[in-house]
Design a protein around this motif. Structure first.
Motif, PDB file in Angstrom:
ATOM      1  N   PRO A 223     -18.352  28.141  13.017  1.00  0.00           N
ATOM      2  CA  PRO A 223     -19.311  27.695  14.010  1.00  0.00           C
ATOM      3  C   PRO A 223     -19.259  28.538  15.263  1.00  0.00           C
ATOM      4  CG  PRO A 223     -17.430  26.200  13.875  1.00  0.00           C
ATOM      5  CD  PRO A 223     -17.324  27.150  12.728  1.00  0.00           C
ATOM      6  N   ALA A 224     -20.431  28.765  15.846  1.00  0.00           N
ATOM      7  CA  ALA A 224     -20.474  29.544  17.078  1.00  0.00           C
ATOM      8  C   ALA A 224     -19.793  28.770  18.190  1.00  0.00           C
ATOM      9  CB  ALA A 224     -21.933  29.813  17.464  1.00  0.00           C
ATOM     10  N   PRO A 225     -18.996  29.440  19.010  1.00  0.00           N
ATOM     11  CA  PRO A 225     -18.311  28.725  20.079  1.00  0.00           C
ATOM     12  C   PRO A 225     -19.301  28.240  21.121  1.00  0.00           C
ATOM     13  CG  PRO A 225     -18.033  31.105  20.322  1.00  0.00           C
ATOM     14  CD  PRO A 225     -18.711  30.884  19.004  1.00  0.00           C
ATOM     15  N   ASP A 226     -18.954  27.129  21.778  1.00  0.00           N
ATOM     16  CA  ASP A 226     -19.798  26.641  22.862  1.00  0.00           C
ATOM     17  C   ASP A 226     -19.846  27.669  23.964  1.00  0.00           C
ATOM     18  OD1 ASP A 226     -20.301  24.274  21.611  1.00  0.00           O
ATOM     19  OD2 ASP A 226     -18.643  23.201  22.556  1.00  0.00           O
ATOM     20  N   PRO A 227     -21.037  27.940  24.521  1.00  0.00           N
ATOM     21  CA  PRO A 227     -21.144  28.987  25.536  1.00  0.00           C
ATOM     22  C   PRO A 227     -20.338  28.682  26.783  1.00  0.00           C
ATOM     23  CG  PRO A 227     -23.173  27.707  25.385  1.00  0.00           C
ATOM     24  CD  PRO A 227     -22.326  27.309  24.221  1.00  0.00           C
ATOM     25  N   THR A 228     -20.109  27.428  27.072  1.00  0.00           N
ATOM     26  CA  THR A 228     -19.380  27.091  28.292  1.00  0.00           C
ATOM     27  C   THR A 228     -18.075  26.380  27.995  1.00  0.00           C
ATOM     28  OG1 THR A 228     -20.533  24.971  28.445  1.00  0.00           O
ATOM     29  CG2 THR A 228     -21.530  26.844  29.576  1.00  0.00           C
ATOM     30  N   GLY A 229     -17.697  26.270  26.711  1.00  0.00           N
ATOM     31  CA  GLY A 229     -16.498  25.527  26.372  1.00  0.00           C
ATOM     32  C   GLY A 229     -16.758  24.033  26.523  1.00  0.00           C
ATOM     33  N   PRO A 230     -15.699  23.225  26.460  1.00  0.00           N
ATOM     34  CA  PRO A 230     -15.871  21.778  26.611  1.00  0.00           C
ATOM     35  C   PRO A 230     -16.480  21.439  27.972  1.00  0.00           C
ATOM     36  CG  PRO A 230     -13.676  22.329  25.790  1.00  0.00           C
ATOM     37  CD  PRO A 230     -14.311  23.607  26.221  1.00  0.00           C
ATOM     38  N   LEU A 231     -17.313  20.411  27.983  1.00  0.00           N
ATOM     39  CA  LEU A 231     -17.912  20.003  29.250  1.00  0.00           C
ATOM     40  C   LEU A 231     -16.864  19.383  30.160  1.00  0.00           C
ATOM     41  CD1 LEU A 231     -21.224  18.332  28.003  1.00  0.00           C
ATOM     42  CD2 LEU A 231     -21.007  20.509  29.220  1.00  0.00           C
ATOM     43  N   PRO A 232     -16.863  19.737  31.430  1.00  0.00           N
ATOM     44  CA  PRO A 232     -15.941  19.076  32.360  1.00  0.00           C
ATOM     45  C   PRO A 232     -16.390  17.639  32.606  1.00  0.00           C
ATOM     46  CG  PRO A 232     -17.456  20.490  33.566  1.00  0.00           C
ATOM     47  CD  PRO A 232     -17.711  20.727  32.095  1.00  0.00           C
ATOM     48  N   ALA A 233     -15.474  16.827  33.043  1.00  0.00           N
ATOM     49  CA  ALA A 233     -15.819  15.439  33.358  1.00  0.00           C
ATOM     50  C   ALA A 233     -16.713  15.411  34.591  1.00  0.00           C
ATOM     51  CB  ALA A 233     -14.558  14.626  33.600  1.00  0.00           C
ATOM     52  N   ALA A 234     -17.813  14.667  34.490  1.00  0.00           N
ATOM     53  CA  ALA A 234     -18.716  14.519  35.642  1.00  0.00           C
ATOM     54  C   ALA A 234     -18.138  13.461  36.587  1.00  0.00           C
ATOM     55  CB  ALA A 234     -20.108  14.105  35.175  1.00  0.00           C
ATOM     56  N   VAL A 301     -28.067  21.533  40.443  1.00  0.00           N
ATOM     57  CA  VAL A 301     -27.358  22.673  39.878  1.00  0.00           C
ATOM     58  C   VAL A 301     -26.787  22.275  38.518  1.00  0.00           C
ATOM     59  CG1 VAL A 301     -25.395  24.250  40.148  1.00  0.00           C
ATOM     60  CG2 VAL A 301     -26.767  23.613  42.139  1.00  0.00           C
ATOM     61  N   VAL A 302     -26.948  23.147  37.540  1.00  0.00           N
ATOM     62  CA  VAL A 302     -26.356  22.922  36.219  1.00  0.00           C
ATOM     63  C   VAL A 302     -24.911  23.414  36.280  1.00  0.00           C
ATOM     64  CG1 VAL A 302     -26.503  23.380  33.751  1.00  0.00           C
ATOM     65  CG2 VAL A 302     -28.602  23.235  35.111  1.00  0.00           C
ATOM     66  N   VAL A 303     -23.980  22.479  36.348  1.00  0.00           N
ATOM     67  CA  VAL A 303     -22.558  22.824  36.453  1.00  0.00           C
ATOM     68  C   VAL A 303     -22.041  23.368  35.128  1.00  0.00           C
ATOM     69  CG1 VAL A 303     -20.249  21.913  36.900  1.00  0.00           C
ATOM     70  CG2 VAL A 303     -22.209  21.088  38.245  1.00  0.00           C
ATOM     71  N   ALA A 304     -22.412  22.714  34.049  1.00  0.00           N
ATOM     72  CA  ALA A 304     -21.991  23.138  32.706  1.00  0.00           C
ATOM     73  C   ALA A 304     -23.018  22.640  31.702  1.00  0.00           C
ATOM     74  CB  ALA A 304     -20.603  22.592  32.377  1.00  0.00           C
ATOM     75  N   GLN A 307     -24.124  22.163  23.638  1.00  0.00           N
ATOM     76  CA  GLN A 307     -24.913  21.347  22.711  1.00  0.00           C
ATOM     77  C   GLN A 307     -24.679  19.856  22.887  1.00  0.00           C
ATOM     78  OE1 GLN A 307     -24.089  22.802  18.767  1.00  0.00           O
ATOM     79  NE2 GLN A 307     -25.639  24.411  18.907  1.00  0.00           N
ATOM     80  N   GLN A 308     -23.594  19.491  23.567  1.00  0.00           N
ATOM     81  CA  GLN A 308     -23.317  18.069  23.772  1.00  0.00           C
ATOM     82  C   GLN A 308     -24.031  17.483  24.993  1.00  0.00           C
ATOM     83  OE1 GLN A 308     -20.650  20.149  22.497  1.00  0.00           O
ATOM     84  NE2 GLN A 308     -21.492  19.187  20.669  1.00  0.00           N
ATOM     85  N   GLY A 309     -24.503  18.337  25.884  1.00  0.00           N
ATOM     86  CA  GLY A 309     -25.189  17.838  27.067  1.00  0.00           C
ATOM     87  C   GLY A 309     -25.045  18.775  28.248  1.00  0.00           C
ATOM     88  N   ALA A 310     -25.254  18.232  29.446  1.00  0.00           N
ATOM     89  CA  ALA A 310     -25.159  19.034  30.665  1.00  0.00           C
ATOM     90  C   ALA A 310     -24.589  18.192  31.795  1.00  0.00           C
ATOM     91  CB  ALA A 310     -26.526  19.589  31.051  1.00  0.00           C
ATOM     92  N   VAL A 311     -23.756  18.816  32.584  1.00  0.00           N
ATOM     93  CA  VAL A 311     -23.259  18.183  33.806  1.00  0.00           C
ATOM     94  C   VAL A 311     -24.100  18.723  34.958  1.00  0.00           C
ATOM     95  CG1 VAL A 311     -21.301  17.942  35.379  1.00  0.00           C
ATOM     96  CG2 VAL A 311     -20.931  17.903  32.901  1.00  0.00           C
ATOM     97  N   LEU A 312     -24.764  17.820  35.685  1.00  0.00           N
ATOM     98  CA  LEU A 312     -25.684  18.205  36.743  1.00  0.00           C
ATOM     99  C   LEU A 312     -25.189  17.682  38.089  1.00  0.00           C
ATOM    100  CD1 LEU A 312     -28.996  17.193  34.898  1.00  0.00           C
ATOM    101  CD2 LEU A 312     -27.800  19.405  34.824  1.00  0.00           C
ATOM    102  N   LYS A 313     -25.320  18.528  39.092  1.00  0.00           N
ATOM    103  CA  LYS A 313     -24.907  18.134  40.438  1.00  0.00           C
ATOM    104  C   LYS A 313     -26.131  18.133  41.352  1.00  0.00           C
ATOM    105  CE  LYS A 313     -21.583  19.105  44.111  1.00  0.00           C
ATOM    106  NZ  LYS A 313     -20.401  19.939  44.507  1.00  0.00           N
ATOM    107  N   PHE A 314     -26.457  16.964  41.890  1.00  0.00           N
ATOM    108  CA  PHE A 314     -27.588  16.829  42.810  1.00  0.00           C
ATOM    109  C   PHE A 314     -27.054  16.753  44.246  1.00  0.00           C
ATOM    110  CE2 PHE A 314     -29.324  15.376  38.817  1.00  0.00           C
ATOM    111  CZ  PHE A 314     -30.627  15.795  38.845  1.00  0.00           C
ATOM    112  N   SER A 315     -27.806  17.372  45.132  1.00  0.00           N
ATOM    113  CA  SER A 315     -27.434  17.327  46.551  1.00  0.00           C
ATOM    114  C   SER A 315     -28.654  17.568  47.410  1.00  0.00           C
ATOM    115  CB  SER A 315     -26.369  18.390  46.861  1.00  0.00           C
ATOM    116  OG  SER A 315     -26.878  19.706  46.610  1.00  0.00           O
ATOM    117  N   THR A 316     -28.545  17.295  48.684  1.00  0.00           N
ATOM    118  CA  THR A 316     -29.640  17.576  49.611  1.00  0.00           C
ATOM    119  C   THR A 316     -29.419  18.950  50.214  1.00  0.00           C
ATOM    120  OG1 THR A 316     -28.391  16.441  51.348  1.00  0.00           O
ATOM    121  CG2 THR A 316     -30.044  15.154  50.151  1.00  0.00           C
ATOM    122  N   PRO A 317     -30.474  19.721  50.398  1.00  0.00           N
ATOM    123  CA  PRO A 317     -30.332  21.094  50.920  1.00  0.00           C
ATOM    124  C   PRO A 317     -29.706  21.111  52.314  1.00  0.00           C
ATOM    125  CG  PRO A 317     -32.524  20.751  49.983  1.00  0.00           C
ATOM    126  CD  PRO A 317     -31.866  19.406  50.055  1.00  0.00           C
TER     127      PRO A 317
END
Length: 317
Positions: A223-234, A301-304, A307-317
């Motif tokens: 299997p192809a490796p995950d491009p970002t490795g395991p997702l970090p905990a959000a 911002v897409v933190v990570a 294929q399992q998902g994405a960790v997203l960080k929202f903030s005010t500019p």
């Protein structure tokens, strides 16, 4: 003398007749000998020929058949998902869930890309070396070629004017992607090479779904490796309510409706992209590190991402 001569002639005739029969018997014995070589006498020889093991399919053919199985399964899933998405657009969830317009925008932005991806995968297969299989591939490509130009003209913004109508038009195109006849299972019944390759390719196993890893069979490397490795905990897990003040870090595994700092954002996470939809914008990011801005009120911002998902960080500019 006449009688004795006659007897002699009869006797000679009998000798010739017997000789002829003997010759015929020899002739038959010769043919029978040949037949016997492949009949009773030759049965062991014939059995030996039948017992010779059939040549296994080449690894290239196993990979080809596996690739075709994977693409056809993906198309089948696309048709099912398209029908389900259209039903949801026609009957959107109650507020604060996403509106029909937002759902349709997500559908219109993701579906054409998914169909194009299948077309690329099928074109990448090349020739199998089995004429009937190559004709099946050509038939699939013809079906895709008939819908891709129309899908390329689809604009997610059309959902704002007619959510249901624009989605229904795309769904009709997707539903037209039915398997050509004869399909691969039918071909395997007629061609031992395809049957053997079909049996060895893990993508052709019952219940297999795209994205699965492992499993036996040729034609599927590691299997192809995950491009970002395991997702970090959000920091906030899947609790999207934590974003209400405009500052949060959440995990999205498929879709989510997030209201952050007064901005309503519908997020769709696919294997190779993260799409953000608001009432007036559509932004698609290709992986970790991507940033989406929503005026002066919000940024994401897409933190990570894998294929399992994405960790997203929202903030005010």
């Amino acid at each position: 003398m006449f009688t004795r001569g006659r007897v002699a002639m009869v006797a000679a005739g009998l000798v010739l007749a017997v000789g002829g029969c003997a010759g015929g018997a020899d002739g038959e014995a010769g043919a029978s000998g040949k037949a016997g070589a492949s009949g009773e006498a030759g049965a062991p020889g014939k059995g030996t020929a039948d017992a010779a093991p059939a040549r296994p399919p080449s690894k290239e053919l196993v990979r080809w058949v596996g690739g075709l199985c994977e693409s056809t399964t993906t198309i089948e899933d696309l048709r099912k998902d398209s029908a389900a998405d259209l039903r949801e657009i026609r009957n959107p969830p109650e507020a604060p869930g996403p509106s029909a317009e937002l759902l349709a925008m997500s559908y219109l932005s993701g579906t054409p890309n998914a169909v194009e991806s299948v077309d690329r995968d099928l074109r990448g297969l090349g020739r199998s070396g089995v004429p009937a299989a190559d004709r099946l591939l050509a038939a699939w490509l013809k079906k895709l070629a008939a819908v891709l130009p129309e899908l390329a003209e689809v604009s997610p913004a059309a959902a704002m004017d007619d959510a249901e109508g624009s989605a229904a038009g795309v769904d009709k195109l997707v539903r037209s992607l039915t398997p050509p006849e004869p399909d691969l299972p039918e071909l395997t019944e007629k061609d031992p090479r395809l049957a053997a390759a079909h049996e060895r390719a893990k993508q052709c196993a019952a219940g297999w779904e795209p994205g699965e890893t492992g499993g036996a069979g040729e034609g599927s490397g590691p299997p192809a490796p995950d491009p970002t490795g395991p997702l970090p905990a959000a920091a906030d897990g899947k609790n999207t309510d934590a974003c209400s003040d405009g500052a949060c870090e959440v995990l999205v595994t498929s879709t989510a409706h997030i209201t952050a700092n007064g901005v309503s954002v519908h997020v769709t996470v696919a294997d190779d992209s993260v799409t953000f939809l608001t009432a007036g914008t559509v932004m698609q990011l290709g992986g970790a590190g991507g940033e989406a801005g929503f005026g002066d009120e919000l940024k994401a911002v897409v933190v990570a991402h894998n294929q399992q998902g994405a960790v997203l960080k929202f903030s005010t500019p």
